[in-house]
Design a protein around this motif. Structure first.
Motif, PDB file in Angstrom:
ATOM      1  N   LYS A 169     -11.476  -2.752  -4.601  1.00 51.97           N
ATOM      2  CA  LYS A 169     -10.378  -2.149  -5.362  1.00 51.97           C
ATOM      3  C   LYS A 169      -9.342  -1.518  -4.432  1.00 51.97           C
ATOM      4  O   LYS A 169      -8.143  -1.670  -4.626  1.00 51.97           O
ATOM      5  N   THR A 170      -9.814  -0.810  -3.401  1.00 52.26           N
ATOM      6  CA  THR A 170      -8.897  -0.170  -2.458  1.00 52.26           C
ATOM      7  C   THR A 170      -8.130  -1.213  -1.660  1.00 52.26           C
ATOM      8  O   THR A 170      -6.926  -1.070  -1.421  1.00 52.26           O
ATOM      9  N   CYS A 185       1.190   4.618  -2.759  1.00 56.29           N
ATOM     10  CA  CYS A 185       1.202   6.030  -2.357  1.00 56.29           C
ATOM     11  C   CYS A 185       2.479   6.733  -2.813  1.00 56.29           C
ATOM     12  O   CYS A 185       2.428   7.849  -3.339  1.00 56.29           O
ATOM     13  N   GLY A 205     -13.936   3.518   3.050  1.00 61.14           N
ATOM     14  CA  GLY A 205     -12.702   3.505   2.263  1.00 61.14           C
ATOM     15  C   GLY A 205     -12.138   2.121   2.067  1.00 61.14           C
ATOM     16  O   GLY A 205     -10.927   1.958   1.910  1.00 61.14           O
ATOM     17  N   HIS A 206     -13.020   1.110   2.048  1.00 62.66           N
ATOM     18  CA  HIS A 206     -12.533  -0.277   1.968  1.00 62.66           C
ATOM     19  C   HIS A 206     -13.198  -1.069   0.847  1.00 62.66           C
ATOM     20  O   HIS A 206     -13.582  -2.223   1.028  1.00 62.66           O
ATOM     21  N   SER A 207     -13.350  -0.441  -0.314  1.00 57.27           N
ATOM     22  CA  SER A 207     -13.874  -1.194  -1.458  1.00 57.27           C
ATOM     23  C   SER A 207     -12.888  -2.297  -1.822  1.00 57.27           C
ATOM     24  O   SER A 207     -11.728  -2.274  -1.393  1.00 57.27           O
ATOM     25  N   GLU A 255       0.842  -1.204   0.000  1.00 55.35           N
ATOM     26  CA  GLU A 255       0.000   0.000   0.000  1.00 55.35           C
ATOM     27  C   GLU A 255       0.875   1.251   0.000  1.00 55.35           C
ATOM     28  O   GLU A 255       0.575   2.233  -0.693  1.00 55.35           O
ATOM     29  N   ASP A 309     -16.473   2.384  -1.521  1.00 55.10           N
ATOM     30  CA  ASP A 309     -15.521   3.130  -0.689  1.00 55.10           C
ATOM     31  C   ASP A 309     -16.261   4.058   0.279  1.00 55.10           C
ATOM     32  O   ASP A 309     -15.692   4.500   1.280  1.00 55.10           O
TER      33      ASP A 309
END
Length: 242
Positions: free
Chosen positions: A96-97, A29, A92-94, A25, A220
């Protein structure tokens, strides 16, 4: 020194993830932040600012390269483990994410083990995952689902999954559905070796308060139940599915 606030925010998040050993992750970023700094550097006229930006880009690129090497070393040793704790009511935890960064053209086969792909909303969750896989994995050819039968509405379960199976064929993806009476594991296995274990399986999103609230479609923005996601890597997966 004026640095783009978006870059600062993303890179700060990267450092935080890096510190917590959530390396893959952090890498995402760092790469996003570096790109913003590079773009800003191209349009910068002030030599002092340009020099400062170049220094920052080199600093984060060096760290990104170090992370890549570290992840590769851990994968080779079979020791890679990354954990994400999803707190109750957090957003914020789809899909995809959570694990979209592992989905790419290398993947040809995906296995989903989840005993609760039975009711309407659970099969919709699986559909959302299939959409993400179809968009992200250009060489994906097989999706295997291992789940349990729904005693109350087995007919509906079979019909919904058959509809999905028929549609995936249009994308040259074959859906294989298997049923098990003893399944307890909940994990997504990618043919590239990545294994995503979600404590609650795919069904960790809370039901929306109504049909017209944020999060109905964009996961998300959907509040979640508390759960833990463990991401590991196994070299044996390639051999199994290859």
């Amino acid at each position: 020194m004026n640095i783009d606030s978006a870059a600062v925010s993303i890179l700060k998040r990267g450092v935080e993830l890096d510190t917590n050993k959530r390396y893959t992750e952090a890498l995402v970023c760092y790469q996003e932040g570096i790109q913003i700094l590079v773009n800003k550097m191209k349009g910068e006229c002030n030599d002092t600012t340009k020099s400062y930006l170049r220094k920052k880009v080199e600093e984060y690129m060096n760290r990104a390269e170090a992370i890549k090497k570290l992840v590769l070393k851990q994968k080779e040793a079979g020791q890679f483990h990354e954990q994400v704790h999803i707190e109750n009511n957090s957003t914020g935890h789809s899909y995809k994410t959570l694990f979209g960064r592992f989905l790419d053209e290398e993947i040809q086969y995906v296995s989903v083990e989840d005993p609760y792909i039975r009711s309407f909303h659970q099969i919709q969750n699986f559909l959302r995952l299939c959409e993400l896989l179809a968009r992200s994995c250009s060489n994906l050819r097989h999706i295997e689902l291992i789940t349990t039968k729904d005693g109350k509405s087995e007919g509906d379960q079979r019909e919904w999954l058959l509809n999905l199976k028929n549609d995936l064929i249009k994308y040259n993806i074959k859906l294989i559905v298997k049923y098990s009476d003893t399944l307890h594991d909940r994990q997504i296995t990618l043919s590239s070796g990545w294994i995503i274990k979600i404590g609650r399986g795919l069904d960790f999103f809370k039901a929306p308060e109504n049909k017209f609230c944020l999060g109905v479609f964009d996961l998300d923005l959907r509040p979640c139940h508390e759960t833990t996601v463990d991401i590991v890597h196994s070299k044996n997966v390639k051999q199994s599915y290859g």
